[in-house]
Design a protein around this motif. Structure first.
Motif, PDB file in Angstrom:
ATOM      1  N   ALA A   1      44.495  52.521  61.163  1.00  0.00           N
ATOM      2  CA  ALA A   1      43.886  51.246  60.774  1.00  0.00           C
ATOM      3  C   ALA A   1      43.851  50.271  61.943  1.00  0.00           C
ATOM      4  O   ALA A   1      42.821  49.605  62.187  1.00  0.00           O
ATOM      5  N   GLU A   2      44.945  50.158  62.677  1.00  0.00           N
ATOM      6  CA  GLU A   2      44.978  49.251  63.827  1.00  0.00           C
ATOM      7  C   GLU A   2      44.023  49.715  64.915  1.00  0.00           C
ATOM      8  O   GLU A   2      43.372  48.900  65.571  1.00  0.00           O
ATOM      9  N   ALA A   3      43.942  51.021  65.127  1.00  0.00           N
ATOM     10  CA  ALA A   3      43.025  51.551  66.135  1.00  0.00           C
ATOM     11  C   ALA A   3      41.575  51.259  65.769  1.00  0.00           C
ATOM     12  O   ALA A   3      40.770  50.874  66.629  1.00  0.00           O
ATOM     13  N   ALA A   4      41.250  51.430  64.486  1.00  0.00           N
ATOM     14  CA  ALA A   4      39.882  51.173  64.044  1.00  0.00           C
ATOM     15  C   ALA A   4      39.486  49.717  64.290  1.00  0.00           C
ATOM     16  O   ALA A   4      38.348  49.421  64.684  1.00  0.00           O
ATOM     17  N   ALA A   5      40.430  48.798  64.090  1.00  0.00           N
ATOM     18  CA  ALA A   5      40.150  47.380  64.315  1.00  0.00           C
ATOM     19  C   ALA A   5      39.857  47.088  65.777  1.00  0.00           C
ATOM     20  O   ALA A   5      39.178  46.104  66.098  1.00  0.00           O
ATOM     21  N   LEU A   6      40.356  47.953  66.660  1.00  0.00           N
ATOM     22  CA  LEU A   6      40.122  47.787  68.100  1.00  0.00           C
ATOM     23  C   LEU A   6      38.998  48.678  68.616  1.00  0.00           C
ATOM     24  O   LEU A   6      38.727  48.703  69.817  1.00  0.00           O
ATOM     25  N   GLY A   7      38.376  49.420  67.716  1.00  0.00           N
ATOM     26  CA  GLY A   7      37.298  50.312  68.120  1.00  0.00           C
ATOM     27  C   GLY A   7      37.769  51.610  68.743  1.00  0.00           C
ATOM     28  O   GLY A   7      36.991  52.292  69.419  1.00  0.00           O
ATOM     29  N   LEU A   8      39.045  51.972  68.501  1.00  0.00           N
ATOM     30  CA  LEU A   8      39.585  53.226  69.031  1.00  0.00           C
ATOM     31  C   LEU A   8      39.507  54.319  67.974  1.00  0.00           C
ATOM     32  O   LEU A   8      39.707  54.066  66.787  1.00  0.00           O
ATOM     33  N   ASP A   9      39.243  55.521  68.401  1.00  0.00           N
ATOM     34  CA  ASP A   9      39.215  56.660  67.492  1.00  0.00           C
ATOM     35  C   ASP A   9      40.383  57.576  67.830  1.00  0.00           C
ATOM     36  O   ASP A   9      40.475  58.083  68.949  1.00  0.00           O
ATOM     37  N   LEU A  10      41.282  57.752  66.866  1.00  0.00           N
ATOM     38  CA  LEU A  10      42.449  58.608  67.064  1.00  0.00           C
ATOM     39  C   LEU A  10      42.375  59.744  66.039  1.00  0.00           C
ATOM     40  O   LEU A  10      42.989  59.678  64.963  1.00  0.00           O
ATOM     41  N   PRO A  11      41.620  60.793  66.330  1.00  0.00           N
ATOM     42  CA  PRO A  11      41.306  61.816  65.326  1.00  0.00           C
ATOM     43  C   PRO A  11      42.501  62.610  64.828  1.00  0.00           C
ATOM     44  O   PRO A  11      42.551  62.978  63.652  1.00  0.00           O
ATOM     45  N   ARG A  12      43.463  62.881  65.676  1.00  0.00           N
ATOM     46  CA  ARG A  12      44.620  63.653  65.223  1.00  0.00           C
ATOM     47  C   ARG A  12      45.444  62.843  64.211  1.00  0.00           C
ATOM     48  O   ARG A  12      45.858  63.364  63.180  1.00  0.00           O
ATOM     49  N   CYS A  13      45.669  61.576  64.535  1.00  0.00           N
ATOM     50  CA  CYS A  13      46.413  60.719  63.605  1.00  0.00           C
ATOM     51  C   CYS A  13      45.673  60.572  62.287  1.00  0.00           C
ATOM     52  O   CYS A  13      46.284  60.557  61.211  1.00  0.00           O
ATOM     53  N   ARG A  14      44.354  60.456  62.364  1.00  0.00           N
ATOM     54  CA  ARG A  14      43.544  60.327  61.149  1.00  0.00           C
ATOM     55  C   ARG A  14      43.647  61.582  60.291  1.00  0.00           C
ATOM     56  O   ARG A  14      43.760  61.515  59.062  1.00  0.00           O
ATOM     57  N   LEU A  15      43.631  62.741  60.925  1.00  0.00           N
ATOM     58  CA  LEU A  15      43.734  63.995  60.176  1.00  0.00           C
ATOM     59  C   LEU A  15      45.091  64.113  59.499  1.00  0.00           C
ATOM     60  O   LEU A  15      45.172  64.463  58.312  1.00  0.00           O
TER      61      LEU A  15
END
Length: 244
Positions: free
Chosen positions: A208-222
């Motif tokens: 959620a914090e990454a999305a607010a900064l425009g970062l994509d963290l695919p492993r954490c999301r999975l």
């Protein structure tokens, strides 16, 4: 002190609000991220936040087993608040006098995020694989993935200008795999017991914090998605038409 699971924090804090005095200070050393801010928002009181590295397994009511060394860190939620700073130093002295090795810092976000990066890397994988750190370390592909998960969390910390010793995070992972081979991480214990996990305060918070900064963290999301699905699976299957 607030030591509940993170998803229980708000209800627990609201339950004790009538018992708090004007000078009460809330202390949280819970796993995960965002705990100090939540305590302040719910109670309106001064808050001390921190983190502890005491590996423990719940054996039963009031029965805990802990193996290995331990260390804790705490500090003021608001580093400009002198009352919070003084109280953090006083509490650290009390804990040290009890044999609980504790450091006090004006800005304790680094240690909090250091443990969170470790937990983001290890806990979800352990829960999904039914694996202790030793099994993760013995499985080359899993060990590589947990290090990659840590790197994603470290990327977010850097974007938030929070200083975390990245080498230490990776050292913690290797140490746990070697020295805590049969330790059961809390998320693994929760999944085995059919309890809700703290994924929202770990990988979910990071995503959620990454999305607010425009970062994509695919492993954490999975990992966040898989744990959420794993939590929901028992109710899902019980609701299957025909009961099969």
């Amino acid at each position: 002190m607030c030591f509940t699971k993170t998803y229980q924090s708000e209800a627990a804090l609201r339950a004790v609000l009538p018992a708090l005095g004007a000078d009460s200070i809330i202390v949280t050393m819970q796993n995960g991220l965002g705990n100090g801010q939540l305590c302040a928002e719910v109670t309106g009181h001064d808050v001390l936040h921190g983190v502890t590295l005491i590996p423990a397994t719940v054996l039963g009511p009031a029965h805990i087993r802990s193996l290995g060394t331990h260390k804790s860190w705490l500090g003021p939620l608001d580093s400009q608040n002198q009352r919070q700073r003084d109280s953090a130093e006083e509490l650290a002295e009390m804990l040290n006098s009890c044999g609980l090795d504790t450091d006090c810092h004006d800005d304790v976000r680094g240690p909090i995020w250091q443990k969170a990066c470790f937990n983001v890397a290890m806990n979800g994988v352990a829960a999904l694989a039914d694996a202790a750190p030793g099994l993760i370390g013995d499985t080359a592909m899993l060990k590589a993935e947990v290090h990659a998960l840590a790197d994603e969390a470290l990327e977010l910390a850097a974007a938030l200008s929070i200083t975390v010793d990245s080498a230490q995070v990776h050292t913690m992972i290797d140490f746990a795999c070697k020295e805590h081979r049969y330790h059961q991480p809390s998320m693994l214990q929760d999944i085995r017991a059919g309890r809700r996990t703290e994924i929202a305060a770990l990988n979910g918070y990071v995503v959620a914090e990454a999305a607010a900064l425009g970062l994509d963290l695919p492993r954490c999301r999975l990992i966040a998605g898989l744990i959420e699905a794993r939590q929901a699976a028992p109710d899902f299957w019980r609701a299957q038409p025909g009961g099969h």
